[in-house]
Design an enzyme around this catalytic site. Structure first.
Site, short mmCIF file in Angstrom:
data_model
loop_
_atom_site.label_atom_id
_atom_site.label_comp_id
_atom_site.label_asym_id
_atom_site.label_seq_id
_atom_site.Cartn_x
_atom_site.Cartn_y
_atom_site.Cartn_z
N ARG A 44 -13.75 -18.54 -16.41
CA ARG A 44 -14.94 -17.93 -17.01
C ARG A 44 -15.07 -18.39 -18.46
O ARG A 44 -16.15 -18.71 -18.93
CB ARG A 44 -14.90 -16.40 -16.93
N TYR A 96 -43.02 -17.80 -19.56
CA TYR A 96 -42.55 -17.86 -18.17
C TYR A 96 -42.42 -16.44 -17.61
O TYR A 96 -41.86 -15.55 -18.27
CB TYR A 96 -41.19 -18.59 -18.14
N ASP A 168 -37.97 -22.66 -25.48
CA ASP A 168 -37.70 -22.96 -24.07
C ASP A 168 -38.29 -24.35 -23.83
O ASP A 168 -39.50 -24.53 -23.76
CB ASP A 168 -38.37 -21.91 -23.18
N LYS A 193 -34.89 -27.45 -13.21
CA LYS A 193 -36.11 -28.26 -13.18
C LYS A 193 -35.79 -29.74 -13.43
O LYS A 193 -35.13 -30.34 -12.63
CB LYS A 193 -37.12 -27.68 -14.17
C1 PLP Z 1 -37.94 -21.91 -14.15
C2 PLP Z 1 -38.07 -21.57 -15.56
C3 PLP Z 1 -37.22 -20.64 -16.18
C4 PLP Z 1 -36.17 -19.87 -15.40
O1 PLP Z 1 -35.17 -20.69 -14.87
P1 PLP Z 1 -34.35 -20.32 -13.55
O2 PLP Z 1 -33.40 -21.45 -13.45
O3 PLP Z 1 -35.34 -20.24 -12.43
O4 PLP Z 1 -33.70 -19.00 -13.80
C5 PLP Z 1 -37.37 -20.40 -17.53
N1 PLP Z 1 -38.33 -21.02 -18.24
C6 PLP Z 1 -39.17 -21.92 -17.69
C7 PLP Z 1 -40.21 -22.56 -18.55
C8 PLP Z 1 -39.07 -22.22 -16.34
O5 PLP Z 1 -39.94 -23.09 -15.79
#
Ligand code: PLP
Length: 389
Positions: A44, A96, A168, A193
């Site tokens: 961890r 988001y 982000d 992504k």
């Molecule tokens: C998908 C996404 C998230 C969240 O990510 P997860 O891996 O699905 O938890 C946060 N911010 C943006 C802009 C996203 O497209």
């Protein structure tokens, strides 16, 4: 960071010479004497496969340290845990959806107030910050209407009130945009992504600018424990090996698709920061290295849920699914999928109309993707004619 640097920042295994990064599938590490170890004691706290990924993403984003979490939301959660009751956040208004849910339903009840503003207008940020503001939280470009905020200008405001700027950067990708260079203090990514890039894992990343912030996030990561497992770290590293190649192809495809959509009779609006018609095109161009991402959204002149439904079920290459950034093209229908829980009126205010469709262009040939869309338009047209008869 150049493709060469990315590839050669991934170390081979010093123990065996294995050219790929070994998956250290272990929970614990043998100690020679209490507290005497080879830099790892419990998985961890740290894991050698995760360490390679974390060091790599820190370099990719020009930060001090990187941290890998189980999902993008776990990464976001770790940053929010830097706050205390009474602190305030100023956040981008079309944040988001999952982040909105976390802010509203988990952190507001713990005494953290969030003020949502349209951050594409820098003045809105200046008006919203107070002495209680600890974080300013932006996404650029946003989802699904791809609004772009001026990160550098916002960072100047954030500094003036001694708060932290969190970006982000999921939609920007470290290939297109490096927010720390523009004044951000913390970057988060959904590694699910572009970075993972193959729609085969969920992952989250945090990159910090300073040693002090790194120590704080490291503490939260170990204390809360939402870490990414070694196998998914390995897959994420493998994804990063081709990130530059994939992202550039996705951007190229998306621009071609956006230009095609822009001239199509059945299309009302096209949202893509790479188009000159996009209202934040100039700032996007200067801040995103001319790489505007693989996501394109558009609305139909026939602005109905029926037409949109017909469209999204008529493509062959664009698969109907949530998520984005993978090698296979996807499309999604926000009004009934990602944004279905938002009341229609609020949704419309955010520009998510009844026929808004979001495409995530993969790495297929652009001509094939365009032909696929052309067929879907014909199918919508045919359906409308049947109804008319
Ligand atoms: C998908 C996404 C998230 C969240 O990510 P997860 O891996 O699905 O938890 C946060 N911010 C943006 C802009 C996203 O497209």
């Amino acid at each position: 960071m150049s493709a060469t640097k990315i590839i050669h920042s991934i170390p081979s295994d010093p123990l065996t010479g294995a050219i790929s990064v070994p998956v250290y599938q272990t929970s614990t590490f043998i100690q020679e004497a209490p507290g005497v170890n080879k830099g790892f004691d419990y998985a961890r706290s740290n894991n050698p496969t995760r360490k390679v990924l974390e060091d790599l993403v820190a370099k990719l984003e020009h930060g001090h340290s990187g941290f890998a979490f189980a999902t993008g939301l776990a990464a976001i959660d770790s940053v929010l845990k830097l706050l205390s009751a009474g602190d305030e956040i100023v956040a981008v208004d079309d944040i988001y959806g999952g982040a909105y849910r976390l802010f509203t339903h988990v952190y507001e009840k713990l005494g953290i107030k969030v003020n949502y503003v349209d951050t594409t207008e820098v003045d809105n940020v200046a008006e919203a910050v107070t002495s209680k503001t600890k974080l300013v939280w932006i996404e650029s470009p946003t989802n699904p209407t791809l609004k772009v905020s001026d990160i550098k200008a916002i960072s100047n405001i954030v500094k003036s009130v001694n708060a932290l700027l969190v970006v982000d950067n999921t939609f920007g990708s470290p290939i297109g945009q490096n927010p720390i260079d523009l004044g951000a203090d913390i970057i988060i990514h959904s590694g699910t992504k572009y970075i993972g890039g193959h729609s085969d894992l969920v992952a989250g990343l945090v990159i910090t600018k300073t040693k002090e912030l790194s120590e704080k996030i490291k503490f939260v990561q170990n204390a809360s424990g939402g870490v990414l497992g070694p196998w998914d770290c390995f897959l994420t590293i493998r994804g990063i090996e081709t990130l530059d190649l994939r992202f550039r192809k996705q951007c190229e495809n998306a621009l071609k698709v956006a230009l095609y959509l822009e001239q199509h009779d059945a299309v009302d609006q096209v949202f893509y920061p790479g188009l000159k018609s996009h209202k934040n095109h100039e700032i996007a161009n200067s801040q995103q290295n001319g790489l505007f991402g693989g996501v394109v959204s558009f609305s139909l002149k026939n602005d109905t849920q029926d037409a949109a439904n017909e469209f999204v079920t008529s493509t062959a290459f664009f698969k109907l699914a949530e998520s984005l950034g993978g090698v296979k093209s996807l499309l999604c229908y926000p009004a009934q999928m990602t944004h279905a829980s938002i009341p229609r009126e609020k949704r419309l205010q955010a520009g998510i109309t009844d026929s808004l469709i979001r495409l995530s262009c993969g790495i297929e040939e652009a001509d094939d993707l365009i032909l696929d869309l052309e067929n879907a338009f014909k199918s919508v047209q045919k359906e409308a004619e049947v109804l008319f008869v």
